[in-house]
Scaffold this motif. Structure first.
Motif, PDB file in Angstrom:
ATOM      1  N   ASN A  31       0.827  -1.203   0.000  1.00  0.00           N
ATOM      2  CA  ASN A  31       0.000   0.000   0.000  1.00  0.00           C
ATOM      3  C   ASN A  31       0.864   1.257   0.000  1.00  0.00           C
ATOM      4  N   HIS A  32       1.978   1.241   0.725  1.00  0.00           N
ATOM      5  CA  HIS A  32       2.871   2.397   0.746  1.00  0.00           C
ATOM      6  C   HIS A  32       3.504   2.643  -0.624  1.00  0.00           C
ATOM      7  N   TYR A  33       3.890   1.582  -1.304  1.00  0.00           N
ATOM      8  CA  TYR A  33       4.575   1.723  -2.586  1.00  0.00           C
ATOM      9  C   TYR A  33       3.624   1.926  -3.766  1.00  0.00           C
ATOM     10  N   TYR A  34       2.478   1.251  -3.728  1.00  0.00           N
ATOM     11  CA  TYR A  34       1.590   1.258  -4.889  1.00  0.00           C
ATOM     12  C   TYR A  34       0.216   1.844  -4.617  1.00  0.00           C
ATOM     13  N   GLY A  35      -0.088   2.084  -3.377  1.00  0.00           N
ATOM     14  CA  GLY A  35      -1.417   2.570  -3.034  1.00  0.00           C
ATOM     15  C   GLY A  35      -1.432   4.059  -2.756  1.00  0.00           C
ATOM     16  N   GLU A  36      -2.491   4.477  -2.142  1.00  0.00           N
ATOM     17  CA  GLU A  36      -2.699   5.893  -1.873  1.00  0.00           C
ATOM     18  C   GLU A  36      -2.293   6.292  -0.457  1.00  0.00           C
ATOM     19  N   LYS A  37      -1.670   5.384   0.279  1.00  0.00           N
ATOM     20  CA  LYS A  37      -1.321   5.671   1.669  1.00  0.00           C
ATOM     21  C   LYS A  37       0.202   5.738   1.814  1.00  0.00           C
ATOM     22  N   PRO A  38       0.769   6.923   1.709  1.00  0.00           N
ATOM     23  CA  PRO A  38       2.226   7.019   1.839  1.00  0.00           C
ATOM     24  C   PRO A  38       2.677   6.719   3.272  1.00  0.00           C
ATOM     25  N   LYS A  39       3.905   6.299   3.373  1.00  0.00           N
ATOM     26  CA  LYS A  39       4.507   5.985   4.669  1.00  0.00           C
ATOM     27  C   LYS A  39       4.672   7.277   5.467  1.00  0.00           C
ATOM     28  N   LYS A  40       4.423   7.192   6.778  1.00  0.00           N
ATOM     29  CA  LYS A  40       4.651   8.341   7.652  1.00  0.00           C
ATOM     30  C   LYS A  40       6.158   8.580   7.737  1.00  0.00           C
ATOM     31  N   THR A  41       6.542   9.822   7.940  1.00  0.00           N
ATOM     32  CA  THR A  41       7.978  10.130   8.049  1.00  0.00           C
ATOM     33  C   THR A  41       8.584   9.485   9.291  1.00  0.00           C
ATOM     34  N   SER A  42       7.760   9.185  10.285  1.00  0.00           N
ATOM     35  CA  SER A  42       8.257   8.570  11.519  1.00  0.00           C
ATOM     36  C   SER A  42       8.414   7.051  11.402  1.00  0.00           C
ATOM     37  N   GLU A  43       7.894   6.450  10.323  1.00  0.00           N
ATOM     38  CA  GLU A  43       7.952   4.993  10.165  1.00  0.00           C
ATOM     39  C   GLU A  43       9.316   4.533   9.667  1.00  0.00           C
ATOM     40  N   GLN A  44       9.779   3.429  10.225  1.00  0.00           N
ATOM     41  CA  GLN A  44      11.037   2.833   9.793  1.00  0.00           C
ATOM     42  C   GLN A  44      10.884   2.286   8.382  1.00  0.00           C
ATOM     43  N   PRO A  45      11.912   2.443   7.562  1.00  0.00           N
ATOM     44  CA  PRO A  45      11.820   1.863   6.216  1.00  0.00           C
ATOM     45  C   PRO A  45      11.886   0.338   6.283  1.00  0.00           C
ATOM     46  N   LYS A  46      11.008  -0.294   5.557  1.00  0.00           N
ATOM     47  CA  LYS A  46      11.014  -1.745   5.402  1.00  0.00           C
ATOM     48  C   LYS A  46      10.832  -2.009   3.924  1.00  0.00           C
ATOM     49  N   THR A  47      11.226  -3.186   3.505  1.00  0.00           N
ATOM     50  CA  THR A  47      11.074  -3.502   2.093  1.00  0.00           C
ATOM     51  C   THR A  47      10.122  -4.678   1.933  1.00  0.00           C
ATOM     52  N   MET A  48       9.566  -4.770   0.752  1.00  0.00           N
ATOM     53  CA  MET A  48       8.705  -5.913   0.470  1.00  0.00           C
ATOM     54  C   MET A  48       9.528  -7.198   0.511  1.00  0.00           C
ATOM     55  N   GLU A  49      10.800  -7.106   0.120  1.00  0.00           N
ATOM     56  CA  GLU A  49      11.684  -8.278   0.193  1.00  0.00           C
ATOM     57  C   GLU A  49      11.796  -8.780   1.634  1.00  0.00           C
ATOM     58  N   GLU A  50      11.959  -7.847   2.562  1.00  0.00           N
ATOM     59  CA  GLU A  50      12.047  -8.200   3.980  1.00  0.00           C
ATOM     60  C   GLU A  50      10.750  -8.853   4.459  1.00  0.00           C
ATOM     61  N   GLU A  51       9.634  -8.278   4.072  1.00  0.00           N
ATOM     62  CA  GLU A  51       8.344  -8.813   4.501  1.00  0.00           C
ATOM     63  C   GLU A  51       8.081 -10.184   3.875  1.00  0.00           C
ATOM     64  N   LEU A  52       8.437 -10.360   2.607  1.00  0.00           N
ATOM     65  CA  LEU A  52       8.292 -11.681   1.980  1.00  0.00           C
ATOM     66  C   LEU A  52       9.190 -12.700   2.677  1.00  0.00           C
ATOM     67  N   GLY A  53      10.385 -12.279   3.071  1.00  0.00           N
ATOM     68  CA  GLY A  53      11.282 -13.172   3.819  1.00  0.00           C
ATOM     69  C   GLY A  53      10.674 -13.605   5.141  1.00  0.00           C
ATOM     70  N   ASP A  54      10.029 -12.669   5.833  1.00  0.00           N
ATOM     71  CA  ASP A  54       9.355 -13.007   7.092  1.00  0.00           C
ATOM     72  C   ASP A  54       8.260 -14.045   6.855  1.00  0.00           C
ATOM     73  N   ILE A  55       7.519 -13.885   5.759  1.00  0.00           N
ATOM     74  CA  ILE A  55       6.455 -14.835   5.431  1.00  0.00           C
ATOM     75  C   ILE A  55       7.047 -16.210   5.128  1.00  0.00           C
ATOM     76  N   ILE A  56       8.141 -16.247   4.389  1.00  0.00           N
ATOM     77  CA  ILE A  56       8.792 -17.527   4.080  1.00  0.00           C
ATOM     78  C   ILE A  56       9.249 -18.211   5.365  1.00  0.00           C
ATOM     79  N   PHE A  57       9.808 -17.437   6.293  1.00  0.00           N
ATOM     80  CA  PHE A  57      10.240 -18.007   7.576  1.00  0.00           C
ATOM     81  C   PHE A  57       9.065 -18.635   8.317  1.00  0.00           C
ATOM     82  N   VAL A  58       7.962 -17.897   8.413  1.00  0.00           N
ATOM     83  CA  VAL A  58       6.797 -18.422   9.134  1.00  0.00           C
ATOM     84  C   VAL A  58       6.223 -19.638   8.410  1.00  0.00           C
TER      85      VAL A  58
END
Length: 113
Positions: free
Chosen positions: A51-78
């Protein structure tokens, strides 16, 4: 790390590495219900990044940067935890799924020339 130095894992290697990691702890694998909740949580985090990258909801300036690669890796781990806890071979599970999809959807979409 350069792409040429990045490790390439096969599903059985992923499952073995996860098992070695989890095997260090007395608690072992979480229950299937807890793993399902964790998978849902991680999928939600991926959805947030999409949603941050492709949607209408930009990331807050206070939010830590994360990548879709990181999130996909978390899913693979689980997923590997889930499969290991139920003694399921992810490679075999994927093979069953892709064969079903290829048969069911082989003529569903417009083929490239």
């Amino acid at each position: 790390m350069p792409a040429s130095e990045k490790p390439i894992y096969h599903t059985h290697e992923i499952q073995q590495r996860v098992d070695r990691y989890i095997g260090q702890f007395k608690e072992g694998y979480f229950s299937p219900l807890s793993l399902m909740a964790r998978l849902t949580e991680e999928t939600g985090e991926l959805a947030r990044e999409v949603n941050h990258y492709y949607g209408e909801k930009p990331k807050k300036t206070s939010e830590q940067p994360k990548t879709m690669e990181e999130e996909l890796g978390d899913i693979i781990f689980v997923l590997a935890c889930f499969a290991n806890s139920l003694d399921i071979d992810m490679g075999e599970a994927f093979d069953t799924a892709i064969r079903k999809i290829e048969k069911r959807d082989g003529d569903r979409w417009t083929k490239k020339d």
